[in-house]
Design a protein around this motif. Structure first.
Motif, mmCIF file in Angstrom:
data_model
loop_
_atom_site.group_PDB
_atom_site.id
_atom_site.type_symbol
_atom_site.label_atom_id
_atom_site.label_comp_id
_atom_site.label_asym_id
_atom_site.label_seq_id
_atom_site.Cartn_x
_atom_site.Cartn_y
_atom_site.Cartn_z
ATOM 1 N N UNK A 333 0.773 -1.239 0.000
ATOM 2 C CA UNK A 333 0.000 0.000 0.000
ATOM 3 C C UNK A 333 0.801 1.284 0.000
ATOM 4 N N UNK A 334 2.088 1.206 -0.356
ATOM 5 C CA UNK A 334 2.946 2.392 -0.400
ATOM 6 C C UNK A 334 3.514 2.571 -1.807
ATOM 7 N N UNK A 335 4.152 3.712 -2.054
ATOM 8 C CA UNK A 335 4.799 3.925 -3.347
ATOM 9 C C UNK A 335 6.153 4.591 -3.140
ATOM 10 N N UNK A 336 7.055 4.384 -4.096
ATOM 11 C CA UNK A 336 8.374 5.003 -4.029
ATOM 12 C C UNK A 336 8.302 6.427 -4.571
ATOM 13 N N UNK A 337 8.695 7.371 -3.755
ATOM 14 C CA UNK A 337 8.673 8.766 -4.162
ATOM 15 C C UNK A 337 9.962 9.138 -4.888
ATOM 16 N N UNK A 338 9.830 10.019 -5.888
ATOM 17 C CA UNK A 338 11.016 10.523 -6.588
ATOM 18 C C UNK A 338 11.439 11.892 -6.070
ATOM 19 N N UNK A 339 10.882 12.318 -4.948
ATOM 20 C CA UNK A 339 11.298 13.588 -4.352
ATOM 21 C C UNK A 339 12.617 13.407 -3.598
ATOM 22 N N UNK A 340 13.285 14.497 -3.310
ATOM 23 C CA UNK A 340 14.517 14.440 -2.511
ATOM 24 C C UNK A 340 14.252 13.897 -1.114
ATOM 25 N N UNK A 341 13.087 14.207 -0.584
ATOM 26 C CA UNK A 341 12.730 13.699 0.741
ATOM 27 C C UNK A 341 13.566 14.319 1.851
ATOM 28 N N UNK A 342 13.659 15.644 1.849
ATOM 29 C CA UNK A 342 14.397 16.336 2.913
ATOM 30 C C UNK A 342 13.625 16.285 4.228
#
Length: 347
Positions: A333-342
């Motif tokens: 139920x999750x997804x991989x984010x392409x944001x920097x994730x600061x």
């Protein structure tokens, strides 16, 4: 016991005696109760996004002789390697194309990579990929060195304290390595302006519940931006080769506790978790973690970055690794984010 978890959820803190009581009374039912709270907290801050960090293990030379580590200086069986600047940039290029916006340069404390060389590598990555964050994980350095790396474009620094108890630290390291030095490095990094990560091994030799409580209290007090914990896994070429590994159950419980202690921290579900259990990383996410660190290192050297035995994903290409993790995260139920994730401070 559930009342303690409720208190932790509401106040984001417990006393030393309360933490001790909690860790002494772990049951499957209590763990599930904790994980529900930790998941809700994680989703409150990050939604269903899992941040990715592209790991580049660029050298397995190390001047240190930590008793638990497979790349320790005195391990004559280790097959040593160093990546060139061009190889590191190639890893970053491939990672960028796959959607990674954070690169983690990790290695032993290798004197070959002088401050000048590291500054050149960091600034070259930043120039080529200005939309990306650079995380360093290269051990204890001077304040001046950390400042140079930061000025060159490094954003984050990972430096596990490993254990917050001096006597326990001494049982895992040779005499020239001191917990006080490591803590000073962490303070220096924070002062300079890095997003700082620390953490500890779960189930390391001689570890007690009192040690773990000290770890939790140190982390709460230091308030790092990132917290990396994983089970101790023995390496065949160290003096701890026959010691038992840390358990999945305790590691997951501590991830849940850390999520409630520091609700907005960036907490990875580590490769070590995936090594001791086939779905360990998924279980880490479901216990409150929100970061994964797929490997971007060339497959030709991955087996040689052997901190512990039986490490997973040493033969997968970077694209395979990311696709595999994406499917695993989607399944729960999750997804991989392409944001920097600061790191985002609580306002």
């Amino acid at each position: 016991m559930k009342s303690l978890i409720d208190q932790l959820d509401q106040e984001h803190n417990l006393s030393q005696s309360q933490l001790t009581t909690l860790l002494q009374n772990i049951t499957p039912e209590l763990s599930e109760y904790l994980f529900e709270k930790a998941r809700a907290t994680s989703q409150n801050y990050f939604g269903n996004a899992i941040y990715t960090r592209g790991l580049i293990e660029f050298t397995n030379y190390c001047k240190n002789d930590c008793y638990y580590c497979g790349i320790r200086k005195s391990n004559s069986n280790a097959i040593r390697y160093r990546l060139t600047k061009e190889q590191i940039l190639s890893c970053c290029k491939q990672g960028h194309e796959l959607g990674f916006r954070t690169f983690v340069l990790q290695g032993g404390e290798d004197g070959f990579f002088t401050d000048e060389k590291m500054v050149d590598i960091i600034s070259s990555i930043k120039k080529a990929f200005p939309d990306c964050a650079i995380t360093l994980s290269i051990g204890e350095k001077s304040y001046d060195s950390y400042q140079k790396f930061y000025n060159a474009g490094a954003d984050r620094y990972l430096l596990r304290h490993e254990t917050a108890t001096d006597s326990h630290y001494a049982s895992l390291h040779p005499k020239n390595l001191l917990l006080s030095t490591r803590k000073q490095c962490l303070q220096d990094l924070k002062e300079i302006g890095y997003q700082v990560g620390t953490g500890f091994m779960v189930g390391s030799p001689y570890q007690t519940i009192e040690n773990l409580v000290a770890d939790l209290q140190f982390i709460k007090e230091f308030s790092p931006h990132m917290i990396g914990i994983g089970p101790f896994i023995p390496h065949k070429d160290t003096q701890f080769a026959s010691e038992p590994a840390g358990t999945l159950e305790l590691t997951l419980f501590l991830i849940g506790v850390l999520r409630l202690l520091l609700p907005n921290a960036l907490i990875p579900a580590t490769t070590a978790l995936g090594t001791i259990d086939p779905t360990g990383r998924e279980k880490g996410i479901l216990a409150g973690a929100n970061v994964v660190m797929p490997n971007l290192s060339p497959t030709s050297v991955r087996k040689n970055y052997s901190l512990y035995d039986n490490k997973i994903c040493t033969g997968d290409e970077a694209a395979e690794c990311r696709l595999c993790l994406e499917k695993r995260m989607n399944k729960i139920g999750y997804y991989l984010s392409s944001e920097r994730g600061d790191f985002q401070p609580i306002i």
